[in-house]
Design a protein around this motif. Sequence first.
Motif, PDB file in Angstrom:
ATOM      1  N   TRP A   1      10.627   1.697 -13.042  1.00 43.46           N
ATOM      2  CA  TRP A   1      10.855   3.131 -13.366  1.00 43.46           C
ATOM      3  C   TRP A   1      11.671   4.061 -12.139  1.00 43.46           C
ATOM      4  CZ3 TRP A   1       8.729   7.727 -11.390  1.00 43.46           C
ATOM      5  CH2 TRP A   1       9.109   9.023 -12.226  1.00 43.46           C
ATOM      6  N   TYR A   2      11.103   4.022 -10.889  1.00 42.58           N
ATOM      7  CA  TYR A   2      11.553   4.553  -9.887  1.00 42.58           C
ATOM      8  C   TYR A   2      12.840   4.002  -9.427  1.00 42.58           C
ATOM      9  CZ  TYR A   2      11.895   6.544  -5.131  1.00 42.58           C
ATOM     10  OH  TYR A   2      12.424   7.303  -4.113  1.00 42.58           O
ATOM     11  N   CYS A   3      13.019   2.751  -9.349  1.00 44.62           N
ATOM     12  CA  CYS A   3      14.429   2.078  -8.929  1.00 44.62           C
ATOM     13  C   CYS A   3      15.325   2.345 -10.081  1.00 44.62           C
ATOM     14  CB  CYS A   3      14.083   0.523  -8.840  1.00 44.62           C
ATOM     15  SG  CYS A   3      15.414  -0.490  -8.302  1.00 44.62           S
ATOM     16  N   LEU A   4      14.985   2.274 -11.205  1.00 41.26           N
ATOM     17  CA  LEU A   4      16.037   2.425 -12.175  1.00 41.26           C
ATOM     18  C   LEU A   4      16.476   4.165 -12.401  1.00 41.26           C
ATOM     19  CD1 LEU A   4      17.673   0.855 -14.288  1.00 41.26           C
ATOM     20  CD2 LEU A   4      15.967   1.593 -15.881  1.00 41.26           C
TER      21      LEU A   4
ATOM     22  N   LYS B   1      24.931  -3.183 -25.750  1.00 43.22           N
ATOM     23  CA  LYS B   1      25.961  -3.291 -24.992  1.00 43.22           C
ATOM     24  C   LYS B   1      25.997  -2.787 -23.795  1.00 43.22           C
ATOM     25  CE  LYS B   1      28.552  -2.461 -29.177  1.00 43.22           C
ATOM     26  NZ  LYS B   1      29.460  -1.308 -29.885  1.00 43.22           N
ATOM     27  N   GLY B   2      24.597  -2.472 -23.223  1.00 41.84           N
ATOM     28  CA  GLY B   2      24.475  -2.034 -21.827  1.00 41.84           C
ATOM     29  C   GLY B   2      24.755  -0.411 -21.482  1.00 41.84           C
ATOM     30  N   GLY B   3      24.548  -0.117 -20.549  1.00 43.85           N
ATOM     31  CA  GLY B   3      24.782   1.149 -19.899  1.00 43.85           C
ATOM     32  C   GLY B   3      23.710   2.495 -20.345  1.00 43.85           C
ATOM     33  N   GLU B   4      22.837   2.090 -21.268  1.00 49.10           N
ATOM     34  CA  GLU B   4      21.864   2.965 -21.759  1.00 49.10           C
ATOM     35  C   GLU B   4      20.641   2.485 -22.020  1.00 49.10           C
ATOM     36  OE1 GLU B   4      21.235   4.851 -26.044  1.00 49.10           O
ATOM     37  OE2 GLU B   4      23.270   4.205 -25.559  1.00 49.10           O
ATOM     38  N   GLY B   5      19.489   2.955 -21.423  1.00 48.79           N
ATOM     39  CA  GLY B   5      18.148   2.535 -21.717  1.00 48.79           C
ATOM     40  C   GLY B   5      17.306   3.331 -20.578  1.00 48.79           C
ATOM     41  N   SER B   6      15.956   3.024 -21.047  1.00 50.84           N
ATOM     42  CA  SER B   6      14.877   3.866 -20.046  1.00 50.84           C
ATOM     43  C   SER B   6      13.790   2.923 -20.082  1.00 50.84           C
ATOM     44  CB  SER B   6      14.581   5.334 -20.639  1.00 50.84           C
ATOM     45  OG  SER B   6      13.953   5.079 -21.678  1.00 50.84           O
ATOM     46  N   MET B   7      13.319   3.001 -18.844  1.00 48.57           N
ATOM     47  CA  MET B   7      11.475   2.354 -18.688  1.00 48.57           C
ATOM     48  C   MET B   7      10.691   2.924 -19.653  1.00 48.57           C
ATOM     49  SD  MET B   7      11.786  -0.214 -16.803  1.00 48.57           S
ATOM     50  CE  MET B   7      13.087  -1.268 -15.638  1.00 48.57           C
ATOM     51  N   VAL B   8      10.678   4.076 -19.942  1.00 48.03           N
ATOM     52  CA  VAL B   8       9.783   4.643 -20.719  1.00 48.03           C
ATOM     53  C   VAL B   8       9.759   3.999 -22.293  1.00 48.03           C
ATOM     54  CG1 VAL B   8       8.636   6.846 -21.603  1.00 48.03           C
ATOM     55  CG2 VAL B   8       9.197   6.844 -19.399  1.00 48.03           C
ATOM     56  N   GLY B   9      10.998   4.113 -22.555  1.00 48.76           N
ATOM     57  CA  GLY B   9      11.329   3.415 -24.076  1.00 48.76           C
ATOM     58  C   GLY B   9      10.823   1.842 -24.031  1.00 48.76           C
TER      59      GLY B   9
END
Length: 433
Positions: free
Chosen positions: A292-295, A374-382
């Motif tokens: 999470w921190y790295c991203l 497709k990339g470019g979108e996302g989150s660790m919490v999700g």
Amino acid sequence: MKKKLKILLIVCLVLGVALMALWGYVRSNEGTIAAINERISAYNQIEAQVEMARVLGQEVDPTLLEQAEEVVLTGSEEMLVTLNGYTSAFLVVGIDLLLIGVLGFAYPAIKKSHGGKKGKVSSANNIVGILIALVVLCLDLQLAQPVFLTGSNLLNVLQQISTNFVIAIGMTFVIISGGIDLSVGSNIALTGLLMAIMMKNWGVAVLPTLVISLIFAGLIGLINGALIAFLNLPPFIATLGMMSIARGAAYTVTGGAPIYTMPSGFTAISSRVGNVPLYTILIMLAVFLLGWYCLRYTRVGRFTYAIGGNENCAKLSGINLNKVKCFVYVISGLCCGVAAILLTSRLDSAVPTNADGQEMDAIAAVVIGGTSMKGGEGSMVGTLIGIFIIGVIANGLNLLGVAQGPQRMVKGLIIVIAVIIDVLRRRAAESAN
């Protein structure tokens, strides 16, 4: 709100009310159903006694023959008995349909109260919806199987998802960058066998074994990244090839034979402290926080989003594409190494078939969590919520006695639905803009 959507939501509400009414009707006639079942049971018992006497060549008791009158049910009684087998389904599906209808009509009002602002499509915007889906899923399974929300079962869920939890963290980096890693399951199996051989056959201590195994798993990820970055191989092809190579190597090094009974210092990693898989939970938490921190807060994390969003723009911005691509696949490999430690320690064995199909669970968790294929979108919490959804579904299906075949079908269907939702959401955002 579009007319077709309104009609669909109204249908959900009507069906939900109808199913809840059926559930209430059956529950209100529990006494009648119990009496019918008692009559049927008594008749079946007498029939069994008569048949047993005939088989043994004994004289049948005349009183039994008099009592063995076939149970004839009226139409309403037959309907009650039939409906009684579906009461749990009526309750679960009815509540879900009502929630869909109510939330569907409430969403425009909530959006309007916030000024109806239109913004960029982001997985973060879907986290609340995904979380609601997880809560509803847990309630559904609790209604269908009352043991689901017990403390012991929830602890089992935590330990069962530990492997997929760690892999999905690494897979999030890969998919956000616009790639995919199909070699994670084979990486885990081969790394697990390496650990077992080092400790059992070569007598290497636990700590050096763990370090070497993590490096080995990371190297497999680095090879994937190098093939994709420097040779421009499509991620699907590169990792598919590595999947076959690593799985074949896993079968080759031991001749397909498993290795059992690891040192106690190694199996202690997945042991329980006060009935809680403490070390497993701590490892999972540490991996999540680091990911999470790295991203979210590091340059390489931002570069990962940039490459997945538009690779050409990222290149023109001065981002070293090759380094970032190698980085995300090394992260995926290291996560496979950690997952191999957790899985091999928990099973106390290393088998070439370990983690077979694990890539599907990881991809499903990431996609359900809102990360776009497709990339470019996302989150660790999700992704975290997606991991729990996949784990809860697997545990619930096991509790309900569903076979592995249908379970895989469900997981595949979930991936397809999640991707369809992502595509529709993007189209809606593009048309709004």
